[in-house]
Design an enzyme around this catalytic site. Structure first.
Site, PDB file in Angstrom:
ATOM      1  N   TYR A  61      46.715  67.540  25.225  1.00  0.00           N
ATOM      2  CA  TYR A  61      46.342  66.162  24.925  1.00  0.00           C
ATOM      3  C   TYR A  61      47.383  65.190  25.506  1.00  0.00           C
ATOM      4  O   TYR A  61      48.564  65.228  25.143  1.00  0.00           O
ATOM      5  CB  TYR A  61      46.190  65.939  23.427  1.00  0.00           C
ATOM      6  CG  TYR A  61      44.963  66.584  22.814  1.00  0.00           C
ATOM      7  CD1 TYR A  61      43.933  67.085  23.616  1.00  0.00           C
ATOM      8  CD2 TYR A  61      44.829  66.705  21.438  1.00  0.00           C
ATOM      9  CE1 TYR A  61      42.812  67.677  23.055  1.00  0.00           C
ATOM     10  CE2 TYR A  61      43.702  67.294  20.869  1.00  0.00           C
ATOM     11  CZ  TYR A  61      42.699  67.780  21.683  1.00  0.00           C
ATOM     12  OH  TYR A  61      41.580  68.369  21.126  1.00  0.00           O
ATOM     13  N   PRO A 231      32.630  64.250  16.077  1.00  0.00           N
ATOM     14  CA  PRO A 231      31.592  64.120  15.041  1.00  0.00           C
ATOM     15  C   PRO A 231      30.947  62.743  14.983  1.00  0.00           C
ATOM     16  O   PRO A 231      29.852  62.599  14.450  1.00  0.00           O
ATOM     17  CB  PRO A 231      32.350  64.424  13.751  1.00  0.00           C
ATOM     18  CG  PRO A 231      33.744  63.955  14.039  1.00  0.00           C
ATOM     19  CD  PRO A 231      33.983  64.314  15.482  1.00  0.00           C
ATOM     20  N   ALA A 233      30.166  61.104  17.688  1.00  0.00           N
ATOM     21  CA  ALA A 233      29.392  60.960  18.933  1.00  0.00           C
ATOM     22  C   ALA A 233      29.870  59.768  19.761  1.00  0.00           C
ATOM     23  O   ALA A 233      29.078  58.979  20.265  1.00  0.00           O
ATOM     24  CB  ALA A 233      27.901  60.848  18.628  1.00  0.00           C
ATOM     25  N   GLY A 235      30.988  57.097  18.898  1.00  0.00           N
ATOM     26  CA  GLY A 235      30.708  55.795  18.300  1.00  0.00           C
ATOM     27  C   GLY A 235      29.365  55.177  18.630  1.00  0.00           C
ATOM     28  O   GLY A 235      29.120  54.007  18.321  1.00  0.00           O
TER      29      GLY A 235
END
Length: 325
Positions: A61, A231, A233, A235
Site C-alpha cells: 500500500y 464494501p 463500492a 462510494g
C-alpha cells in the site's frame, strides 16, 4: 447473539475494519509528509472514537508508506498497540525492470516481508498475516514452514488469506499447523456474485457468475472470518458521481437514499448494513481516511440489526437489475 468468528478467537470485537490503503500520500516513491502523518492520526482517532479497533494494511500500500505513517503514530503513542488489532498482507511483488509483476509465497519472501512490515509499523507482532493473492506456483510446505517460524518467534499470532476459494484454503490448511482464520473477498452491494453463486444454482444464468462455488458456506462452517474489501463500492451508492450509470445503479442509489432518509441515517450505513445483515457475519474493510465518512459508517452496525428481510431483498434485487429466478 451471533458473534464474528474472529471475535470468538478473542482477536477483536470490532465489526468494522479501517482499511489503510490511502495512508501515506501518493502511490509512488515520494516521501510522506508531516501532513500525511497528521491525516493518518486523525483517521485512526476517528475510527477509535467510533469503536473501530482493527486496522488493515498490506506491504504494497502506497509503496510501504501506508505502514510507515501508521508506524509513526505507534512510535509516538505506543500505548495504542495493545488496544488495537493489526493485520497486513504480503505476496504481491511489483514489476522491477527485469522481472514482471508476480506473486510470491516462497518461505524466504514471506519471512522477509513480515520483517519489513514490522519494521515499518514499529511493532513487534501482527495479530494476523494474510496471503494477498493466490500464487499458482506456491509450495504449501514452504508456506507452512514460514508460518511456523513466524508463530514460534512471536512475530505473527494468526494467519489468513485474501481472494481465495474454499479449496485453496483447505489446501493450505492440509499443510499448515495454524489454520487460516480470515478470507478477505471483494463483496458489496455492487459486487454480488458471492450471492449469485448460490442463488443461481441449476440456472443457466449461473454460468456467467465468477465466484468460487461453496466458499461462503465453507468459511461459515470452518469459522473463517469473511472480510469484505471495497464494501462501499467506491462510494457509488453514497454520493460519488459516476459517468453513465446503469439503470440498476440508478435504482439502487435511489433506494439507498430513500432508506437512509426513512431511518435517519447515512447512505454508507445502509450499504454496509446490507452487507453485515448477511448471517455470515461479514466484517467490512472501509477504505477511507476521511473522519466524517468514518463517522457515517458506524451506524451500519445498528442498521444491520434492524434491516428487514424485505429491505435486504429490495436492495439485492435493485442491484442485480432484475427479479430473482
Amino acid at each position: 447473539m451471533k458473534v464474528m468468528p474472529i471475535e470468538k478467537m478473542g482477536i477483536t470485537t470490532s465489526r468494522l475494519i479501517l482499511g489503510c490503503m490511502g495512508f501515506g500520500g501518493d502511490r509512488d516513491q515520494t516521501a510522506y509528509t508531516k501532513e500525511d502523518i497528521l491525516k493518518t492520526e486523525k483517521a485512526i482517532d476517528a475510527a477509535l472514537s467510533h469503536g473501530i479497533t482493527m486496522f488493515d494494511h498490506a506491504d504494497i500500500y502506497n509503496m510501504g508508506k501506508a505502514e510507515k505513517v501508521f508506524g509513526e503514530i505507534l512510535k509516538s503513542r505506543p500505548e495504542l498497540r495493545e488496544n488495537i488489532a493489526l493485520q497486513s498482507k504480503c505476496g504481491i511483488r511489483f514489476a522491477d525492470g527485469k522481472n514482471p509483476g508476480r506473486y510470491d509465497f516462497s518461505k524466504d519472501y514471506i519471512l522477509n516481508s513480515v520483517d519489513g512490515i514490522l519494521n515499518r509499523m514499529n511493532t513487534e507482532y501482527l495479530d494476523i498475516l494474510l496471503l494477498h493473492r493466490p500464487d499458482p506456483i506456491m509450495e504449501p510446505e514452504e508456506v507452512a514452514e514460514a508460518f511456523e517460524t513466524l508463530k514460534r518467534s512471536g512475530k505473527v499470532r494468526h494467519f489468513g488469506v485474501s481472494n481465495m476459494s474454499a479449496s485453496q484454503i483447505q489446501f493450505l490448511n492440509a499443510y499448515c499447523s495454524e489454520p487460516m482464520i480470515v478470507n478477505q473477498l471483494n463483496m458489496s452491494l455492487q459486487q454480488v456474485d458471492w450471492l449469485e453463486q448460490g442463488v443461481l444454482v441449476n440456472q443457466k444464468e449461473g454460468t456467467a457468475v465468477n465466484f468460487p462455488d461453496g466458499t461462503i458456506e465453507y468459511c461459515r462452517l470452518a469459522n473463517v472470518q469473511i472480510q469484505a474489501w471495497s464494501p462501499l463500492a467506491n462510494g457509488i451508492y453514497s454520493g460519488r458521481s459516476i459517468d453513465n450509470p446503469s439503470e440498476s445503479e440508478l435504482a439502487t442509489i435511489e433506494l439507498v437514499k430513500k432508506l437512509a432518509l426513512e431511518k435517519e441515517t447515512s447512505a454508507e450505513a445502509i450499504v454496509l448494513g446490507w452487507l453485515m445483515r448477511h448471517p455470515a457475519m461479514v466484517q467490512p474493510v472501509i477504505g477511507t481516511t476521511n473522519p466524517d465518512r468514518i463517522a457515517k459508517c458506524q451506524d451500519a452496525i445498528q442498521q444491520a440489526e434492524i434491516m428487514t428481510r424485505e429491505e435486504w431483498y429490495s436492495l439485492y434485487t435493485a442491484s442485480r437489475g432484475n427479479k430473482l429466478p
